[in-house]
Scaffold this active site. Structure first.
Site, mmCIF file in Angstrom:
data_model
loop_
_atom_site.group_PDB
_atom_site.id
_atom_site.type_symbol
_atom_site.label_atom_id
_atom_site.label_comp_id
_atom_site.label_asym_id
_atom_site.label_seq_id
_atom_site.Cartn_x
_atom_site.Cartn_y
_atom_site.Cartn_z
ATOM 1 N N SER A 16 0.846 -1.192 0.000
ATOM 2 C CA SER A 16 0.000 0.000 0.000
ATOM 3 C C SER A 16 0.887 1.250 0.000
ATOM 4 O O SER A 16 1.712 1.414 -0.892
ATOM 5 C CB SER A 16 -0.971 -0.044 1.179
ATOM 6 N N HIS B 119 -7.552 -5.681 -0.593
ATOM 7 C CA HIS B 119 -6.344 -4.959 -0.216
ATOM 8 C C HIS B 119 -5.737 -5.563 1.053
ATOM 9 O O HIS B 119 -6.427 -5.806 2.033
ATOM 10 C CB HIS B 119 -6.708 -3.495 0.023
ATOM 11 N N GLU C 254 -9.119 -4.994 -4.726
ATOM 12 C CA GLU C 254 -8.486 -3.996 -3.857
ATOM 13 C C GLU C 254 -9.515 -3.175 -3.073
ATOM 14 O O GLU C 254 -9.363 -2.908 -1.891
ATOM 15 C CB GLU C 254 -7.624 -3.041 -4.698
#
Length: 518
Positions: free
Chosen positions: A199, A427, A339
């Site tokens: 990230s 994610h 995600e």
């Protein structure tokens, strides 16, 4: 088998670590090692300085304090939170507890958190399992973020009170310099360092690939779910800094425009406000600034991130990749299939469709992209996730693949529980495979009903990640990515190689990024 000594001599002094117990047996860790001086008082908003030496033996058996952020983001166990401090520039070293016949590869991890949150103390980032299972050394790093790490206060600098941009990025470089200078004492190979992150940590990896100061500090890189456009150009960064200082002066401020119509704040007043504010006041002003940028529809809804200042970060990572100026080191890069689901369910910061397409300047391209996402809520969430992660990631891979071997993945694996709860391969879920957390107390519940499958995926991912860190080869069946064939490894149980997945969407987004880069 000879055991490693728990006492290690670094350039600043001796540190003592702790041998792992129970599930961590066979490892040793040193936690909370300072890699820079505390960034407090006159060092607030300044580049990191070398850590001071200490006498005797420093106890490094517990995590140090997290960087300043909202308390809820520092959870380390149910009802338990990591303490916080501006004095946060520390790292943790995890190693097998035996002496190796040759230096071990080193993997330096940078945590995520949108440049506003996160801590290396998060249990998911425990490097013990990866270090033990693949005979590597894992280093996890804490760095400044939010207003403490990513404000550009250069407009208020004077000779007797300078300010530095990109303090958070400079912290990461300082940590890599510490690894270069010290990791051999822990049995690591300073000539074989791989930097990896997820990230905002993955985005940090791309910034490190673009920052001259990071050159030569690592030989390979892994960027998991980066948001490559999470940077701030200098003009906007200076505007955000101006608004931040005005909020410090008036915490009740309710500005509704990006236009600067008020008289400039004098450097001496800004310096006074920035020095007398306590950490809580700075954090509160940062949250206020975020509310402001979202309310006025600023190009950067999160106003904190690496600043393209023309010097420390001369170009944005995407521009550097397009220009072929990224450091020519082999790269693994990729995203997860879903995600956006994590954000839609837990932290609603994804942009709406119009906002997601805001940077697409051509109306025809905008309509073309939007027409490819018409499958209800899940597809619109996919649009937002693609806008932030997948599309710019692909653009970066296109550029970097011209200067160094690049391997692109899409992580599709979901356990039964992740599928049943609607999260899917969202994610950060690949971290459970990278760190082996499906076998750790914090992640074992997610593997219920998928014990053998999750074990196979852990083995696959860890073998590829550490094989890449060891030799640059991510393993059988994963070809390098080129713009000629666009081979992507889809990680699942089992994995497979796909040519140009979602080609239509990729082509439409490529037009948008070409417009921005032209």
């Amino acid at each position: 088998m000879t055991l490693l000594d728990s006492k290690v001599t670094t350039v600043n002094g001796i540190v003592e670590g702790a041998r792992g117990k129970r599930t961590r047996r066979g490892t040793i860790s040193w936690r909370g090692i300072p890699f820079a001086a505390p960034p407090v008082a006159g060092r607030r908003f300044r580049a990191p300085e070398p850590a001071p030496n200490w006498p005797g033996v420093r106890d490094c058996t517990a995590m140090a304090k997290a960087a300043i952020q909202e308390k809820r983001f520092t959870a380390v166990a149910p009802g338990k939170f990591a303490p916080m401090s501006e004095d946060c520039l520390t790292l943790n070293v995890y190693s097998p507890d035996s002496v190796s016949s040759k230096p071990r590869p080193v993997m330096v991890f940078i945590h995520g958190g949108a440049y506003i949150l996160g801590t290396a103390a998060t249990p998911l980032y425990d490097g013990s399992f990866l270090a033990r299972s693949r005979d590597v050394i894992v280093v996890t790093v804490q760095y400044r973020f939010g207003p403490f790490g990513y404000l550009d206060l250069g407009a208020y600098a004077t000779d007797d009170r300078p300010f530095d941009s990109n303090c958070g990025l400079r912290d990461q470089v300082a940590a890599l310099e510490w690894v270069r200078d010290n990791i051999a004492a822990f049995g690591g190979d300073p000539a074989n360092v791989t930097v990896f992150g997820e990230s905002a940590g993955g985005s940090s990896v791309l910034s490190l690939l673009s920052a001259p100061a990071a050159q030569g500090l690592f030989v390979r890189a892994i960027a998991q779910s980066p948001a490559p456009e999470l940077t701030v150009d200098q003009d906007l960064a200076r505007l955000y800094a101006d608004e931040f200082v005005r909020i410090l002066r008036d915490p009740q401020r309710r500005n509704t425009t990006l236009e600067r119509t008020e008289a400039p704040i004098e450097p001496e007043e800004a310096q006074r406000l920035l020095s007398i504010a306590n950490p809580t006041e700075l954090l509160r002003a940062g949250s206020h600034l975020m509310s402001f940028t979202m309310k006025v529809g600023a190009p950067d809804p999160i106003p904190f991130g690496p600043v393209v200042d023309g010097s420390y970060l001369p170009r944005s990572p995407l521009d550097a990749a397009r220009a072929g100026t990224t450091h020519p080191v082999p790269l693994i890069i990729g995203t997860n299939r879903e995600e956006g689901q994590l954000f839609s369910k837990l932290w609603n910061v994804l942009p709406e469709t119009e906002q997601a397409l805001l940077k697409v300047t051509d109306d025809e391209t905008r309509r073309e992209i939007a027409a490819l996402y018409q499958g209800g809520d899940r597809d619109l969430i996919r649009l937002a996730g693609d806008a932030i992660f997948w599309a710019p990631m692909t653009a970066f891979a296109d550029g970097h693949s011209a200067v160094a071997p690049t391997y692109v993945y899409r992580y599709d694996y979901e356990t039964r529980i992740l599928k049943a709860t609607g999260f899917g391969a969202t994610h950060a879920t690949e971290l459970f495979s990278v760190f082996g957390a499906y076998r750790a107390p914090m992640g074992v519940g997610l593997a219920v009903g998928a014990w053998r499958a999750s074990g196979r995926v852990i083995d696959d991912v860890q073998t590829r990640w550490t094989g890449f860190a060891r030799t640059g080869d991510p393993g059988i069946g994963w070809p390098a990515y080129t713009t000629g064939d666009r081979k992507v490894l889809v990680i699942n149980d089992p994995d497979r190689v796909v040519t140009d997945p979602d080609a239509q969407r990729r082509q439409a987004w490529s037009k948008a990024h070409a417009e921005v880069g032209s």
